[in-house]
Design a protein around this motif. Structure first.
Motif, PDB file in Angstrom:
ATOM      1  N   HIS A   1      54.111  42.995  35.008  1.00  0.00           N
ATOM      2  CA  HIS A   1      54.526  44.343  34.580  1.00  0.00           C
ATOM      3  C   HIS A   1      53.633  44.858  33.446  1.00  0.00           C
ATOM      4  O   HIS A   1      53.220  46.017  33.425  1.00  0.00           O
ATOM      5  CB  HIS A   1      55.983  44.323  34.106  1.00  0.00           C
ATOM      6  N   LEU A   2      53.355  43.927  32.519  1.00  0.00           N
ATOM      7  CA  LEU A   2      52.533  44.298  31.355  1.00  0.00           C
ATOM      8  C   LEU A   2      51.175  44.829  31.809  1.00  0.00           C
ATOM      9  O   LEU A   2      50.691  45.866  31.352  1.00  0.00           O
ATOM     10  CB  LEU A   2      52.361  43.074  30.439  1.00  0.00           C
ATOM     11  N   VAL A   3      50.566  44.099  32.760  1.00  0.00           N
ATOM     12  CA  VAL A   3      49.242  44.490  33.268  1.00  0.00           C
ATOM     13  C   VAL A   3      49.357  45.770  34.107  1.00  0.00           C
ATOM     14  O   VAL A   3      48.567  46.699  33.936  1.00  0.00           O
ATOM     15  CB  VAL A   3      48.629  43.342  34.114  1.00  0.00           C
ATOM     16  N   ASP A   4      50.355  45.801  34.955  1.00  0.00           N
ATOM     17  CA  ASP A   4      50.576  46.942  35.833  1.00  0.00           C
ATOM     18  C   ASP A   4      50.728  48.267  35.091  1.00  0.00           C
ATOM     19  O   ASP A   4      50.211  49.300  35.528  1.00  0.00           O
ATOM     20  CB  ASP A   4      51.882  46.704  36.627  1.00  0.00           C
ATOM     21  N   THR A   5      51.491  48.213  34.000  1.00  0.00           N
ATOM     22  CA  THR A   5      51.809  49.454  33.289  1.00  0.00           C
ATOM     23  C   THR A   5      50.742  49.829  32.257  1.00  0.00           C
ATOM     24  O   THR A   5      50.825  50.896  31.633  1.00  0.00           O
ATOM     25  CB  THR A   5      53.156  49.329  32.550  1.00  0.00           C
ATOM     26  N   ALA A   6      49.767  48.933  32.069  1.00  0.00           N
ATOM     27  CA  ALA A   6      48.769  49.134  31.005  1.00  0.00           C
ATOM     28  C   ALA A   6      48.100  50.510  31.054  1.00  0.00           C
ATOM     29  O   ALA A   6      47.997  51.176  30.019  1.00  0.00           O
ATOM     30  CB  ALA A   6      47.740  48.019  31.024  1.00  0.00           C
ATOM     31  N   PRO A   7      47.646  50.971  32.234  1.00  0.00           N
ATOM     32  CA  PRO A   7      46.966  52.288  32.249  1.00  0.00           C
ATOM     33  C   PRO A   7      47.868  53.401  31.724  1.00  0.00           C
ATOM     34  O   PRO A   7      47.433  54.231  30.931  1.00  0.00           O
ATOM     35  CB  PRO A   7      46.659  52.509  33.733  1.00  0.00           C
TER      36      PRO A   7
ATOM     37  N   GLN B   1      58.448  58.052  25.722  1.00  0.00           N
ATOM     38  CA  GLN B   1      58.826  58.804  26.919  1.00  0.00           C
ATOM     39  C   GLN B   1      58.296  58.090  28.166  1.00  0.00           C
ATOM     40  O   GLN B   1      58.966  58.033  29.194  1.00  0.00           O
ATOM     41  CB  GLN B   1      58.274  60.233  26.829  1.00  0.00           C
ATOM     42  N   SER B   2      57.110  57.514  28.052  1.00  0.00           N
ATOM     43  CA  SER B   2      56.535  56.782  29.182  1.00  0.00           C
ATOM     44  C   SER B   2      57.400  55.572  29.533  1.00  0.00           C
ATOM     45  O   SER B   2      57.619  55.267  30.712  1.00  0.00           O
ATOM     46  CB  SER B   2      55.118  56.304  28.839  1.00  0.00           C
ATOM     47  N   SER B   3      57.915  54.905  28.511  1.00  0.00           N
ATOM     48  CA  SER B   3      58.759  53.739  28.794  1.00  0.00           C
ATOM     49  C   SER B   3      60.088  54.170  29.440  1.00  0.00           C
ATOM     50  O   SER B   3      60.609  53.484  30.307  1.00  0.00           O
ATOM     51  CB  SER B   3      59.011  52.928  27.514  1.00  0.00           C
ATOM     52  N   ARG B   4      60.576  55.333  29.008  1.00  0.00           N
ATOM     53  CA  ARG B   4      61.824  55.820  29.627  1.00  0.00           C
ATOM     54  C   ARG B   4      61.593  56.133  31.111  1.00  0.00           C
ATOM     55  O   ARG B   4      62.404  55.762  31.959  1.00  0.00           O
ATOM     56  CB  ARG B   4      62.311  57.090  28.922  1.00  0.00           C
ATOM     57  N   ASN B   5      60.481  56.811  31.385  1.00  0.00           N
ATOM     58  CA  ASN B   5      60.166  57.135  32.776  1.00  0.00           C
ATOM     59  C   ASN B   5      60.010  55.877  33.622  1.00  0.00           C
ATOM     60  O   ASN B   5      60.551  55.783  34.727  1.00  0.00           O
ATOM     61  CB  ASN B   5      58.870  57.952  32.864  1.00  0.00           C
ATOM     62  N   LEU B   6      59.275  54.887  33.076  1.00  0.00           N
ATOM     63  CA  LEU B   6      59.038  53.656  33.843  1.00  0.00           C
ATOM     64  C   LEU B   6      60.331  52.869  34.024  1.00  0.00           C
ATOM     65  O   LEU B   6      60.563  52.255  35.079  1.00  0.00           O
ATOM     66  CB  LEU B   6      57.987  52.793  33.132  1.00  0.00           C
ATOM     67  N   ALA B   7      61.189  52.907  33.004  1.00  0.00           N
ATOM     68  CA  ALA B   7      62.466  52.201  33.100  1.00  0.00           C
ATOM     69  C   ALA B   7      63.287  52.768  34.266  1.00  0.00           C
ATOM     70  O   ALA B   7      63.907  52.027  35.032  1.00  0.00           O
ATOM     71  CB  ALA B   7      63.240  52.324  31.798  1.00  0.00           C
ATOM     72  N   ALA B   8      63.225  54.072  34.399  1.00  0.00           N
ATOM     73  CA  ALA B   8      63.991  54.720  35.462  1.00  0.00           C
ATOM     74  C   ALA B   8      63.389  54.449  36.831  1.00  0.00           C
ATOM     75  O   ALA B   8      64.100  54.158  37.785  1.00  0.00           O
ATOM     76  CB  ALA B   8      64.056  56.225  35.210  1.00  0.00           C
ATOM     77  N   SER B   9      62.062  54.509  36.925  1.00  0.00           N
ATOM     78  CA  SER B   9      61.428  54.397  38.247  1.00  0.00           C
ATOM     79  C   SER B   9      61.348  52.948  38.724  1.00  0.00           C
ATOM     80  O   SER B   9      61.306  52.700  39.926  1.00  0.00           O
ATOM     81  CB  SER B   9      60.033  55.033  38.227  1.00  0.00           C
ATOM     82  N   THR B  10      61.321  51.971  37.846  1.00  0.00           N
ATOM     83  CA  THR B  10      61.188  50.569  38.270  1.00  0.00           C
ATOM     84  C   THR B  10      62.524  49.831  38.259  1.00  0.00           C
ATOM     85  O   THR B  10      62.592  48.685  38.698  1.00  0.00           O
ATOM     86  CB  THR B  10      60.217  49.792  37.354  1.00  0.00           C
TER      87      THR B  10
ATOM     88  N   GLU C   1      63.705  48.503  35.749  1.00  0.00           N
ATOM     89  CA  GLU C   1      63.486  47.359  34.870  1.00  0.00           C
ATOM     90  C   GLU C   1      63.552  47.811  33.407  1.00  0.00           C
ATOM     91  O   GLU C   1      62.565  47.689  32.668  1.00  0.00           O
ATOM     92  CB  GLU C   1      62.089  46.740  35.128  1.00  0.00           C
ATOM     93  N   PRO C   2      64.681  48.376  32.963  1.00  0.00           N
ATOM     94  CA  PRO C   2      64.706  48.942  31.609  1.00  0.00           C
ATOM     95  C   PRO C   2      64.369  47.910  30.521  1.00  0.00           C
ATOM     96  O   PRO C   2      63.576  48.189  29.628  1.00  0.00           O
ATOM     97  CB  PRO C   2      66.142  49.460  31.464  1.00  0.00           C
ATOM     98  N   LEU C   3      64.951  46.715  30.637  1.00  0.00           N
ATOM     99  CA  LEU C   3      64.715  45.713  29.585  1.00  0.00           C
ATOM    100  C   LEU C   3      63.222  45.418  29.444  1.00  0.00           C
ATOM    101  O   LEU C   3      62.656  45.455  28.354  1.00  0.00           O
ATOM    102  CB  LEU C   3      65.492  44.428  29.908  1.00  0.00           C
ATOM    103  N   THR C   4      62.564  45.157  30.591  1.00  0.00           N
ATOM    104  CA  THR C   4      61.137  44.844  30.568  1.00  0.00           C
ATOM    105  C   THR C   4      60.336  45.982  29.950  1.00  0.00           C
ATOM    106  O   THR C   4      59.471  45.762  29.102  1.00  0.00           O
ATOM    107  CB  THR C   4      60.629  44.600  32.012  1.00  0.00           C
ATOM    108  N   MET C   5      60.639  47.218  30.380  1.00  0.00           N
ATOM    109  CA  MET C   5      59.836  48.351  29.918  1.00  0.00           C
ATOM    110  C   MET C   5      60.014  48.604  28.409  1.00  0.00           C
ATOM    111  O   MET C   5      59.049  48.878  27.700  1.00  0.00           O
ATOM    112  CB  MET C   5      60.196  49.620  30.704  1.00  0.00           C
TER     113      MET C   5
END
Lengths: 259, 217
Positions: free
Chosen positions: B6-12, B171-180, B182-186
Motif C-alpha cells: 500500500h505504501l508503495v502503491d499510494t506513493a505517487p 484529503q488524499s488519505s481520506r479519499n484513499l481510505a474511502a476508495s480502498t 483500508e482506512p487504518l492503513t491509509m
C-alpha cells in the motif's frame, strides 16, 4: 534651592563644572524621588554618592546621561544642556561612560566586539584603530588574554573590568559608576576597585554610587551623602565620613558601623 | 495487499499531495511571519490604540478553533467572490499562525534584559543601532526554538484545510481510505508523511539554532 551649598568648600577643582545639575526634580508616577537637587562635578574630580537605599543616588546618576528623564531642573554636561531628543542624547551619551551594577555586557559578542561596537557604530572609527584601542584597554584592565572570550565565560570581576574598558573605549569625559561592585562576590570586589582607583589617579572625572566606604575614603575628592530625596551633606571624605554634621549623616554612619 | 505494498502503491498520490501541503504551509507561514511581526510591533507600541488592536486580534484568533476560522473565511468570502480553496486555506492558516507568531516575537524581545538596551544607549548607540546590533540578535535567539515548534504545529494543522476540499495530504488519505476500504492503513501512511516532514523541519531548525547559539562552544 541653595546654590552656595556646592561652593562652600574647595577640593582644588575650580572653574566651569563638567557636570552641572540644578534644581533636579524626578518623579516616578506620583512618587518624588529627587526634590530639587543641585550637584556640580568638576573636571578631574571624583565624586562619591553614598546614602541609604532609596535615597535617589542611582536615579541622580542616571539623570546625568538621560537614562532617567527629569520633570524639572537643568542638566549641563560640558556646557551643553541636556534635552530629550534622540540625536542630542546619543551625542551626549557618547561622551559619558557608564558602568552598571549588573555589568550588562552584550552576551552574543566576544569581549573584543563588546569594546569595538560603539567605537565603530557611533564614532565611525576605522576597524584597525578600534581594535587597537580595545586591545590597549583590555591590557590596562588586565584582561588582554580574554579578547576572544564570550562574557559568560568570565567571572563577575572580569566582566565588570571589561565593562569599564568598554566605556573607556569611547574616550569619555566623565565616567559614571552605578554600584559597580554590589553584584560581585566579596573576593572579586578588590580587582574592580583597583581599576577604578587607577582611573581616579590618572585624573578621570568620576561620579560613583557605592557602598564601599574604603573606596570613598581613599579615592574620593568629595563625598555626597544623599537622604530623603536630596543631598543631606557633602564635603571631603574626612568631613562627611568622620564628622558628619547632619542628623541623617550621623544616622547613616551609625548604621554602617553596626554592620 | 500488505502495508508496504500500500505504501508503495499510494506513493505517487501522497508525494503529489506532500508538495501541496508544503506549498500551502510555506506560503501561509511567510504570510504569518509578516503579519505576526506587524502585530508584535503593534503590541509593543507606545500608542495605546495599536496595542488594543493587537491584543484583540490575538485574543480573537487564539480563542477560536482553526477549523471554524477556515470555514468562516471560506464560506464568508465565497459569498462575495469565489476564492479557490487553496487561497482560502492559505489565508486562514496564515492569519491563525500570525497571532501565535506575534506572541512569540513579543516575548522574544521582552526576554532581552533592559540593562543591555541601557548599556547600548549609554554608549551613544541610537535606538535603531541598538535594535540592529543588540536587541534583535538576542531576541532572535530566544524566538527561534519556539518559532520552530510553531512551524511544526502549522504543518500538522494544515491538514484541517482538507475540510474545504483541498487535495493536500490529509484529503488524499481520506479519499484513499474511502476508495480502498483500508482506512487504518491509509491514515497510518499519511501519518508517516507528516512525521517525515516534521523530522526534516526539526533537523533544519536545530541546525540554525546551533549556528545562532549565543556563543559557539
Amino acid at each position: 534651592m541653595t546654590t552656595d551649598q556646592t561652593s562652600s568648600f574647595s577640593t582644588g577643582h575650580e572653574g566651569e563644572p563638567l557636570v552641572e545639575m540644578r534644581g533636579i526634580v524626578k518623579k516616578f508616577g506620583d512618587t518624588v524621588v529627587l526634590d530639587g537637587v543641585d550637584l556640580d562635578v568638576h573636571r578631574g574630580e571624583v565624586v562619591v554618592l553614598i546614602g541609604p537605599s532609596g535615597a535617589g543616588k542611582s536615579t541622580l546618576l542616571r539623570c546625568i546621561n538621560g537614562l532617567e528623564q527629569i520633570q524639572s531642573g537643568t542638566i549641563r554636561v560640558a556646557g551643553e544642556e541636556l534635552v530629550y531628543k534622540e540625536k542630542h542624547l546619543n551625542h551626549v551619551r557618547s561622551r559619558i561612560g557608564m558602568v552598571f551594577q549588573s555589568f550588562n555586557l552584550f552576551p552574543h559578542m566576544k569581549v573584543i566586539d563588546n569594546l569595538m561596537m560603539a567605537q565603530r557604530d557611533v564614532l565611525d572609527r576605522p576597524k584597525q584603530e578600534a581594535r587597537e584601542r580595545a586591545e590597549r584597554l583590555l591590557e590596562r584592565v588586565g584582561l588582554a588574554d580574554k579578547a576572544d572570550a564570550y562574557p559568560e565565560k568570565l567571572s563577575g570581576g572580569q566582566q565588570q573590568r571589561v565593562a569599564i574598558a568598554r566605556a573607556l573605549a569611547m574616550d569619555p569625559e566623565v565616567m559614571l559608576f552605578d554600584e559597580p561592585t554590589s553584584a560581585l562576590d566579596p573576593e572579586l570586589v578588590g580587582e574592580v576597585l583597583q581599576v577604578m582607583r587607577t582611573l581616579a589617579d590618572e585624573g578621570m572625572t568620576m561620579v560613583v554610587v557605592t557602598h564601599e566606604m574604603r573606596f570613598a575614603k581613599r579615592a574620593a575628592d568629595r563625598v555626597v551623602l544623599m537622604a530623603d530625596r536630596g543631598i543631606a551633606e557633602e564635603g571631603t571624605p574626612e568631613q562627611v565620613l568622620e564628622n558628619p554634621t547632619s542628623e541623617r549623616g550621623r544616622a547613616f554612619l551609625a548604621e554602617l558601623s553596626e554592620e | 495487499m500488505n502495508f508496504f505494498e500500500h505504501l508503495v502503491d499510494t506513493a505517487p498520490i501522497f508525494l503529489d499531495a506532500t508538495v501541496v501541503t508544503l506549498r500551502l504551509t510555506a506560503m501561509a507561514l511567510v504570510f504569518a511571519m509578516a503579519l505576526g511581526a506587524l502585530v508584535a510591533w503593534m503590541s509593543m507600541s507606545s500608542v495605546a490604540p495599536l496595542r488594543w488592536i493587537a491584543v484583540a486580534f490575538i485574543g480573537l484568533i487564539r480563542g477560536t478553533p482553526l477549523i471554524a476560522q477556515i470555514f468562516v473565511l471560506y464560506f464568508g468570502i465565497t459569498e462575495v467572490v469565489l476564492l479557490p480553496a487553496f487561497w482560502a486555506g492559505t489565508i486562514a492558516l496564515g492569519v491563525h499562525n500570525s497571532a501565535y507568531i506575534a506572541e512569540i516575537i513579543r516575548s522574544g524581545f521582552q526576554s532581552v534584559p533592559d540593562g543591555l538596551n541601557e548599556a547600548s544607549r549609554s554608549l551613544g548607540m541610537s535606538r535603531m543601532q541598538t535594535l540592529r546590533r543588540v536587541r534583535a540578535p538576542l531576541a532572535l535567539r530566544a524566538i527561534l526554538p519556539v518559532l520552530g515548534s510553531q512551524f511544526i504545529i502549522a504543518v500538522k494543522d494544515s491538514s484541517l484545510v482538507a475540510f474545504i476540499g483541498m487535495r493536500e495530504l490529509f484529503q488524499s488519505s481520506r479519499n484513499l481510505a474511502a476508495s480502498t476500504y483500508e482506512p487504518l492503513t491509509m491514515y497510518l501512511i499519511v501519518s508517516l508523511y507528516y512525521l517525515a516532514i516534521v523530522l526534516a523541519l526539526t533537523f533544519v531548525v536545530s541546525r540554525i539554532e546551533r549556528r545562532l547559539s549565543v556563543h559557539r562552544r
